[in-house]
Enzyme design. Structure first.
Site, PDB file in Angstrom:
ATOM      1  N   ILE A  82      -0.167   0.661   3.907  1.00 26.19           N
ATOM      2  CA  ILE A  82       1.118   1.272   3.378  1.00 26.19           C
ATOM      3  C   ILE A  82       1.480   2.861   4.189  1.00 26.19           C
ATOM      4  CG2 ILE A  82       2.079   2.585   1.618  1.00 26.19           C
ATOM      5  CD1 ILE A  82       0.672   0.673  -0.265  1.00 26.19           C
ATOM      6  N   ILE A  83       0.346   3.429   4.464  1.00 24.88           N
ATOM      7  CA  ILE A  83       0.536   4.756   5.150  1.00 24.88           C
ATOM      8  C   ILE A  83      -0.382   4.688   6.322  1.00 24.88           C
ATOM      9  CG2 ILE A  83       0.781   6.113   3.033  1.00 24.88           C
ATOM     10  CD1 ILE A  83      -1.889   7.169   3.274  1.00 24.88           C
ATOM     11  N   HIS A 139      -3.086   4.375  -3.829  1.00 21.60           N
ATOM     12  CA  HIS A 139      -4.574   4.600  -3.318  1.00 21.60           C
ATOM     13  C   HIS A 139      -5.153   5.946  -3.291  1.00 21.60           C
ATOM     14  CE1 HIS A 139      -8.437   3.877  -1.958  1.00 21.60           C
ATOM     15  NE2 HIS A 139      -8.446   2.883  -2.432  1.00 21.60           N
ATOM     16  N   VAL A 198      -1.202  -4.946  -2.890  1.00 22.02           N
ATOM     17  CA  VAL A 198      -1.686  -6.288  -3.843  1.00 22.02           C
ATOM     18  C   VAL A 198      -1.815  -5.584  -5.316  1.00 22.02           C
ATOM     19  CG1 VAL A 198      -2.565  -7.790  -2.140  1.00 22.02           C
ATOM     20  CG2 VAL A 198      -4.109  -6.134  -3.412  1.00 22.02           C
ATOM     21  N   HIS A 202      -7.902  -2.150  -8.522  1.00 14.65           N
ATOM     22  CA  HIS A 202      -7.199  -0.860  -8.995  1.00 14.65           C
ATOM     23  C   HIS A 202      -6.114  -1.202 -10.049  1.00 14.65           C
ATOM     24  CE1 HIS A 202      -9.369   1.910  -6.330  1.00 14.65           C
ATOM     25  NE2 HIS A 202      -9.196   1.269  -5.305  1.00 14.65           N
TER      26      HIS A 202
END
Length: 250
Positions: A82-83, A139, A198, A202
């Protein structure tokens, strides 16, 4: 020129979460018009899948080496990060060892990426009333790229979506930073959703689990009503397509 396209994910051992990765892979395959190859970076997940399900999924570096031995001269690597944080930096640093490999950008790279993500997320959830908020769980990381989560939350505001809050498991802001804002704004109901590729461990435990430490349990203990959307970002078609577009930029 002999070309290979590799979609690199951290991976997941949750069968229910795999459609998110598969959706991105299918979007990439459709976009580039050729077969794609899968690789997972997590050794723990690769080992678990092998022992539990008999599945052998390679790590990206072994796969790169195999392709070079087979005569591939152009290897396109699309990470589903994502990052541009620690995992992305590590992938790029290791990929440099293979001159034939070109690595695409992660999901959030430029302002246009944020715009796509904001509207894709909002189009994927039910309409909210004024006393309802959307809380996204990212996250988080100690890497300076963690600032992307704050930029994302601000982008929701400037795109006309108030009461959208972005928190993280391992970075800033945390849920404890968000709760005072929810209380001050008179929020009654909270929609919880992972801002992760996904909806794995978490999402199913830290976000929506029954343990008192989960975000759902903490918020309900404070009197908030909650609703969980346990869906990974990869399952949102616009986001899967954005990843495919990133491949075309390298």
């Amino acid at each position: 020129m002999k070309q290979a396209v590799v979609v690199v994910s951290f991976g997941t051992s949750f069968p229910e979460a795999m459609p998110a990765i598969e959706s991105i892979e299918q979007a990439v395959e459709k976009s580039c018009g050729q077969r794609i190859f899968r690789a997972f970076t997590s050794q723990f997940i690769r080992q678990k899948l092998k022992e539990r399900d008999g599945l052998t999924i390679p790590d990206p570096y072994s796969l790169f080496g195999q392709f070079i031995e087979q005569g591939y001269t152009d290897i396109l690597c699309l990470p589903t990060h994502i990052i541009p944080g620690i995992e992305y930096d590590r992938l790029c640093a290791n990929a440099v060892q293979f001159p034939q490999v070109r690595v695409a950008r992660p999901l959030l790279w430029c302002e246009a990426d944020y715009n796509v993500c904001v509207h894709a997320v909002m189009n994927s959830i039910p309409p909210r009333r004024n006393d309802e908020a959307l809380v996204l769980m990212g996250h988080g990381t100690e890497h300076f790229a963690n600032a992307a989560y704050c930029q994302l939350e601000h982008k929701f505001r400037t795109e006309g979506f108030p009461h959208v809050y972005v928190g993280t498991v391992d970075g800033y802001p945390s849920l404890s930073d968000i709760i005072p804002q929810l209380q001050a704004n008179g929020i009654r109901k909270i929609i919880l959703m992972p801002f992760m590729i996904v909806a794995g461990d978490h999402a199913r435990n830290d976000l929506s689990g029954d343990d008192p430490a989960s975000w759902k349990s903490q918020l309900e203990a404070l009197g908030f009503e909650t609703q969980t959307i346990c869906k990974g970002l990869g399952e949102i078609p616009e986001i899967a397509e954005r990843f495919a577009q990133h491949l075309s930029l390298i």
